[in-house]
Design an enzyme around this catalytic site. Structure first.
Site, PDB file in Angstrom:
ATOM      1  NE  ARG A  27      -3.607   0.103   2.562  1.00 35.08           N
ATOM      2  CZ  ARG A  27      -4.848   0.142   2.125  1.00 35.08           C
ATOM      3  NH1 ARG A  27      -5.377  -0.936   1.594  1.00 35.08           N
ATOM      4  NH2 ARG A  27      -5.561   1.234   2.219  1.00 35.08           N
ATOM      5  CD1 TRP A  75       2.818   5.425  -2.700  1.00 30.85           C
ATOM      6  CD2 TRP A  75       1.196   6.968  -2.645  1.00 30.85           C
ATOM      7  NE1 TRP A  75       2.698   5.962  -3.964  1.00 30.85           N
ATOM      8  CE2 TRP A  75       1.719   6.902  -3.953  1.00 30.85           C
ATOM      9  CE3 TRP A  75       0.182   7.869  -2.374  1.00 30.85           C
ATOM     10  CZ2 TRP A  75       1.248   7.706  -4.988  1.00 30.85           C
ATOM     11  CZ3 TRP A  75      -0.301   8.674  -3.401  1.00 30.85           C
ATOM     12  CH2 TRP A  75       0.236   8.580  -4.701  1.00 30.85           C
ATOM     13  CG  ASN A  99      -5.006   4.836   4.542  1.00 26.45           C
ATOM     14  OD1 ASN A  99      -4.615   5.494   3.595  1.00 26.45           O
ATOM     15  ND2 ASN A  99      -5.801   3.787   4.404  1.00 26.45           N
ATOM     16  CD  GLU A 485       1.234  -0.505 -13.150  1.00 23.36           C
ATOM     17  OE1 GLU A 485       0.916  -1.560 -13.729  1.00 23.36           O
ATOM     18  OE2 GLU A 485       0.728  -0.162 -12.077  1.00 23.36           O
ATOM     19  CE  LYS A 597      -2.763  -5.041  -6.107  1.00 21.97           C
ATOM     20  NZ  LYS A 597      -2.547  -5.271  -7.539  1.00 21.97           N
TER      21      LYS A 597
HETATM   22  O1  M6R Z   1      -7.952  -1.388  -7.107  1.00 22.15           O
HETATM   23  P1  M6R Z   1      -8.354  -0.790  -8.429  1.00 22.15           P
HETATM   24  O2  M6R Z   1      -8.589  -1.786  -9.472  1.00 22.15           O
HETATM   25  O3  M6R Z   1      -9.487   0.185  -8.287  1.00 22.15           O
HETATM   26  O4  M6R Z   1      -7.075   0.063  -8.856  1.00 22.15           O
HETATM   27  C1  M6R Z   1      -7.085   0.850 -10.001  1.00 22.15           C
HETATM   28  C2  M6R Z   1      -5.684   1.232 -10.397  1.00 22.15           C
HETATM   29  O5  M6R Z   1      -5.067   1.980  -9.396  1.00 22.15           O
HETATM   30  C3  M6R Z   1      -4.821   0.000 -10.684  1.00 22.15           C
HETATM   31  O6  M6R Z   1      -5.395  -0.809 -11.659  1.00 22.15           O
HETATM   32  C4  M6R Z   1      -3.405   0.421 -11.130  1.00 22.15           C
HETATM   33  O7  M6R Z   1      -3.463   1.046 -12.368  1.00 22.15           O
HETATM   34  C5  M6R Z   1      -2.485  -0.795 -11.136  1.00 22.15           C
HETATM   35  N1  M6R Z   1      -1.218  -0.449 -10.573  1.00 22.15           N
HETATM   36  C6  M6R Z   1      -2.268  -1.362 -12.485  1.00 22.15           C
HETATM   37  O8  M6R Z   1      -1.340  -2.371 -12.532  1.00 22.15           O
END
Ligand code: M6R
Length: 602
Positions: A27, A75, A99, A485, A597
Site C-alpha cells: 500500500r 505512500w 491513512n 509501471e 497497490k
Molecule cells: O484497485 P483498483 O482496481 O481500483 O485500482 C485501479 C488502479 O489503481 C490500478 O489498476 C493500477 O493502475 C495498477 N497499478 C495497475 O497495474
C-alpha cells in the site's frame, strides 16, 4: 495508499507490527514507523524507504509485557518521504497514524499554530495529534478529547491514536479509508485490510464510515454520530498460505502463473452448460436498463474498455466507459435507464468510490465488479460480483485484470440472455470458448524462456508502442501500462489504425512496436498497419498465431479460433514481457517506485 496496524495485548508488539506492516507494504513504501507504550514507557522508531530499513533500526528493541502499539507504512501525499514526515506523528505525549487525507488540515494547522503549536512535519496527519492534545489539555479526559478531534476532521481517514494520558487505550476512527478490528481472546488488532491479521485474529469487524471509539481491556467501545452502538463480528476464514510467493521470484510472477487456476474459480457456478448465471443478481436486476456506464481507474479501466466492445456486440446495449477521476468533475448527464458499473481490484480506489457515490446520488442502479469482499465499493453498490482472483499483491495488476475481463465477458452474455439478444448458437460458442480460457492462460516454460531471452533487445530505445485493434486496443493499453509501471520505460498503447495519423512520425529502429495480431479479428488490417511501421524501420515484436516474416521478434500464439482466447493468451505474453524487462533492469517488480497497490486518495 498507506497501511496502518495496531495491537493491544501481552505479546511482543514490535514483531506483530512489523509482520502486519510487511503485509501492507504494497500500500506504500516511502517510509514506515511504529510507536509502543508499555507501562508508562514510550518507544518510537521510523525509517525512510522500505520496511527492511525499519526492521534494521529496531533490531535491538524488544517490547515485553502488556502494552499498546501502532504502526504505519506510508505512500507520501503531503510532504516528501522523509523521516520527519513518516508516521507515527508525535505531539507532546501522544502518537497518531493515519491513512487518507484531511482536507481541512491547512485551516486546522493555522488555528493550532496561532495557538502556539509547533509542527515538525509537512503532513496533514500531524494536525490530528495536536488537536487531540489541545482538547485533552483542557478537559483531562481522553475519549471526549478524541471525539472532539474526530468531529473537526474533514476528508478521508482511518486513524489510530495512543497517548501517555491513557496508556492502556487505543483510540480509532474511520471515514472513507478502510480499517478493521480483529479479535483473539482478549487481544485486539487493527489493520487496513485483513492480511495482517490472518493467522492472528479469529474474528473481525469491518468498521463503517463515521465509526470511532476506543479499546480498553480487550473490549471495543464503538460509536457513531448517534452515540454508542453494538456490532457483530465475523469469522476470518482467508488462507494466508495463498498470499505467499510459493517459490516464485515475485508476487507478480506468481500471480501471472495463477491466472489459469483462478479463472476456473471465477467461472465456477456461473458458466453453466447452456447459460450464464449470476446468483448475485436479482431476477429483475436489468429491468428498465437500456444503457451501461462503467467507471474505473488504471488496469480496471482497461478491462472496462474491453467490455464496452462486448456489451455492444453481444448484448446490444449501449456502453460508455469513463476514467473515474474525470467522470467525477464533468457534471455528467445521468439517466435512470443506465446501469452504473464500477470495476476495482481493491474496492477502495478513492476516485472510483466517489464516482459510484455520485451515480447513487443521481438515483442510478449500481453494480460493482471487485476482487475484495467487504470493500468500500462492494458495500456501497446495489449488487456486486466478486472476481475471485484471490489476494493480489503485486502492485502491477495481472490476475485481477484477467478475472475482471472474464466477469465482464460473462456479464455481456448474461445481459444478452436477459434481453434476448443472443442466440442459442452464439451462447454455445461463447461458453465453449470460456471453458477453454484456463488452458489459454497456462504459462509454458518455452514461452517464459523465450520472453526472457528476447527481452534483452528491449531494454533501451526511445519508447514502445503497443498496438491492436478492437478489443486488442484496450489490451495494448494494458500491455503498455504494465511495462511502464515496472520497467520505467516509456510505452503507449495505441489503436493500430491510428498510428498513421501522427505517431508513425516517431518510427525508427529505436522505436519498439509490440503488435497484437490476432487471427480472428481484423488480421489483414493490422498486418498492413504493422507493415507500414516496419517499412519505416520500427523494431517489431509481433504476437500472433500467423507467422509474420517482417517481425524482428515473433511470439507464435496457439489459439486462433476465438478472439477472447487470443486476447487472454496475448495478455499473458505482454505481462511476462514486462516482467522480464523489469527483472533485467534490476527493478523491484512487486514494489515499483512511486506507486502503491490501492490508491485511496484522489
Ligand atoms: O484497485 P483498483 O482496481 O481500483 O485500482 C485501479 C488502479 O489503481 C490500478 O489498476 C493500477 O493502475 C495498477 N497499478 C495497475 O497495474
Amino acid at each position: 495508499m498507506c497501511g496502518i496496524v495496531g495491537y493491544i495485548g501481552p505479546k511482543e508488539k514490535k514483531e506483530i507490527l512489523l509482520e502486519g506492516l510487511q503485509e501492507l507494504e504494497y500500500r506504500g513504501y516511502d517510509s514506515a514507523g511504529i510507536a509502543v507504550i508499555e507501562g508508562n514507557k514510550l518507544h518510537d522508531y521510523k525509517a525512510i524507504g522500505k520496511l527492511e530499513n525499519l526492521r534494521e533500526k529496531t533490531k535491538a528493541y524488544k517490547s515485553e509485557g502488556f502494552g499498546i502499539s501502532i504502526g504505519h507504512t506510508r505512500w507520501a501525499t503531503h510532504g516528501k518521504p522523509t523521516e520527519l514526515n513518516a508516521h507515527p506523528h508525535l505531539g507532546a505525549y501522544s502518537y497518531v497514524v493515519h491513512n487518507g487525507i484531511i482536507e481541512n488540515y491547512q485551516e486546522l494547522k493555522t488555528e493550532l499554530q496561532n495557538e502556539g503549536v509547533t509542527f515538525l512535519s509537512q503532513t496533514d496527519t500531524e494536525t490530528i495529534v495536536h488537536l487531540f492534545e489541545k482538547y485533552y489539555n483542557v478537559s483531562n479526559d481522553s475519549f471526549p478529547a478524541f471525539e472532539k478531534t474526530i468531529k473537526r476532521l474533514e476528508g478521508a481517514y482511518a486513524t489510530l491514536l495512543i497517548t501517555e494520558a491513557a496508556p492502556d487505550i487505543i483510540f480509532f476512527a474511520k471515514n472513507g479509508s478502510p480499517m478493521l478490528v480483529g479479535f483473539d481472546k482478549d487481544e485486539v488488532y487493527f489493520a487496513s485490510s485483513d492480511t495482517p491479521v490472518i493467522g492472528k485474529a479469529t474474528e473481525v469487524y469491518y468498521l463503517e464510515d463515521g465509526e470511532y471509539g476506543y479499546v480498553h481491556e480487550g473490549k471495543v467501545h464503538l460509536f457513531d454520530k448517534n452515540g454508542s452502538k453494538s456490532f457483530t463480528t465475523q469469522t476470518l476464514s482467508a488462507d494466508k498460505i495463498l498470499a505467499q510467493k510459493d517459490g516464485y521470484r515475485f508476487f507478480m510472477e506468481k500471480e501471472i502463473y495463477e491466472q489459469s487456476r483462478v479463472m476456473s474459480e471465477t467461472m465456477m457456478g456461473r458458466v453453466l452448460d447452456d447459460a450464464i448465471a449470476f446468483d448475485e443478481l436479482d431476477e429483475n436486476f436489468f429491468e428498465g436498463i437500456s444503457a451501461i456506464k462503467i467507471c474505473a481507474c488504471g488496469t480496471s479501466y482497461h478491462s472496462a474498455l474491453t467490455s464496452a466492445y462486448l456489451f455492444e456486440r453481444i448484448a446490444k446495449v449501449r456502453c460508455d466507459v469513463e476514467i473515474a477521476s474525470e467522470f467525477r468533475y464533468k457534471d455528467p448527464l445521468l439517466t435512470q435507464d443506465t446501469l452504473f458499473i464500477t470495476i476495482s481490484q481493491s474496492g477502495e480506489t478513492a476516485d472510483t468510490l466517489e464516482a459510484l457515490k455520485m451515480a447513487k446520488r443521481a438515483g442510478l442502479r449500481s453494480l460493482s465488479i471487485c476482487n475484495v469482499d467487504n470493500s468500500s465499493i462492494v458495500r456501497e453498490s446495489d449488487a456486486a460480483i466478486l472476481t475471485r482472483a484471490g489476494i493480489e499483491k503485486g502492485v502491477a495488476s495481472t490476475k485481477a485484470f484477467a478475472t475482471q475481463t472474464m466477469v465482464l465477458w460473462m456479464l455481456a452474455l448474461y445481459v444478452g440472455q436477459e434481453k434476448d439478444t443472443v442466440s442459442k448458437e452464439i451462447l454455445k460458442t461463447e461458453i465453449g470458448a470460456m471453458l477453454h480460457t484456463p488452458k489459454a492462460l497456462i504459462v509454458t516454460d518455452k514461452l517464459h524462456e523465450k520472453l526472457h531471452r528476447l527481452s534483452k533487445r528491449y531494454l533501451h530505445g526511445h519508447g514502445f508502442f503497443f498496438i491492436g485493434r478492437d478489443i486488442f486496443f484496450p489490451l495494448a493499453l494494458e500491455g503498455a501500462l504494465k511495462l511502464k509501471e515496472i520497467s520505467y520505460l516509456h510505452a503507449e498503447g495505441y489503436p493500430a489504425g491510428e498510428m498513421k495519423h501522427g505517431p508513425i512520425a516517431l518510427a525508427d529502429s529505436e522505436l519498439f512496436t509490440i503488435a497484437l495480431m490476432p487471427k480472428t479479428m481484423h488480421y489483414d488490417k493490422i498486418k498492413s498497419n504493422v507493415e507500414e511501421l516496419s517499412a519505416r524501420d520500427a523494431t517489431i515484436l509481433a504476437i500472433s498465431p500467423e507467422p509474420f516474416d517482417l517481425a524482428d521478434d515473433f511470439i507464435q500464439t496457439t489459439y486462433d479460433s476465438h478472439p477472447m482466447l487470443e486476447f487472454f493468451e496475448m495478455m499473458v505474453v505482454t505481462q511476462l514481457l514486462a516482467l522480464e524487462i523489469s527483472v533485467r533492469l534490476g527493478n523491484d517488480v512487486d514494489m515499483p517506485r512511486n506507486l502503491a497497490k490501492s490508491v485511496t486518495v484522489e
